[in-house]
Scaffold this motif. Structure first.
Motif: not given
Ligand SMILES: [Zn+2]
Ligand SMILES: [Zn+2]
Ligand SMILES: [Zn+2]
Ligand SMILES: [Zn+2]
Lengths: 138, 138
Positions: A77-79, A81-83, B112-116, B121-124
DNA sequence: TCTTGAACCTCTAGTCACTAGAGATTGTAG
DNA sequence: CTACAATCTCTAGTGACTAGAGGTTCAAGA
């Protein structure tokens, strides 16, 4: 395969900085020639570009370490990264806020003195001596 | 006459920082008790307040050293003081400019990313990997 | 093949403005 | 007089590099 100098030229990251990033674990330990010199490939170049870009955007080494960790595991999960990005953004906004307050005071202070007088009567020095002159907290 | 702890309380400057400022030559060497502890008076308090205020406004130790030097010579021209203030102001403005660019990019990246999703595929991460996503130089 | 010299290597120390901690001494209230 | 908080000095750590010493390797030209 290219040398550390070539990598430096291509990424605009200085040679000692590249070695420092390796030391910090941001870059994997590079392959070496028989004479112990580092050699890099496309993957190394891409990773360093990523680091460079993240540093330019103000992310800390520690944050970048987490981001790279994540990049190395495409299924996670890319959570995080967003954080990290959100927290970096709020850091930047905080800094801007603070600097704007400083800008205000410094503008007033600078304008208050033309530099033609004498230290004793200087508005700059007086303003620094007493925060009461200031319009905001800072 | 009061102790370093008392000075610290009144100025909100931490005790080790006060000692550090003395070491750096910002504060004159304090008087000492027979037992070697520092004692301060009103002059010391005022000087430290000056330093504190200047630091809060982002002046470097070196700049403050010049300002204090000037303050100690009331008859000198205050040109240096204005110069230092003006240069500090332009530093601050530069920083704000740079941070605003970062804010823009980071806002876009964060949004660009909701972390879900998943790292791949992460935009960050994609944005950090490639500066082409960016709207500005930074 | 040999030589030259730019590029590379490791290691230590310096930058800025503090901050933290160890181990010893002093000041002061009860 | 006794506790114990506050002080003292000294060293080392922080973040993200940067600089320099002293030694080795690579690659191009003769
Ligand atoms: Zn992401
Ligand atoms: Zn003036
Ligand atoms: Zn103020
Ligand atoms: Zn960019």
């Amino acid at each position: 395969m290219f040398s550390i100098g070539e990598l430096s030229r291509r990424t605009k990251v200085k040679v000692p900085t590249i070695r420092y990033y390796e030391e910090m674990g941001l870059l994997a330990e590079a392959e070496r020639t028989s004479g112990n010199q580092r050699r890099y490939d496309k993957a190394g170049l891409e990773r360093l570009s990523f680091i460079r870009h993240a540093r330019d955007l103000g992310f800390s080494i520690e944050a970048i370490l987490s981001l790279i960790e994540l990049q190395d595991h495409p299924d996670r999960s890319c959570e995080t990264a967003t954080d990290i990005a959100v927290s970096q953004l709020s850091d930047v906004r905080e800094k801007i806020k603070r600097l704007k307050l400083l800008e205000k005071e410094l503008t007033r202070i600078s304008k208050g003195c033309d530099g033609l007088g004498v230290s004793e009567d200087c508005y700059v020095l007086a303003s620094l001596a007493d925060h009461e002159h200031c319009e905001n907290e800072h």
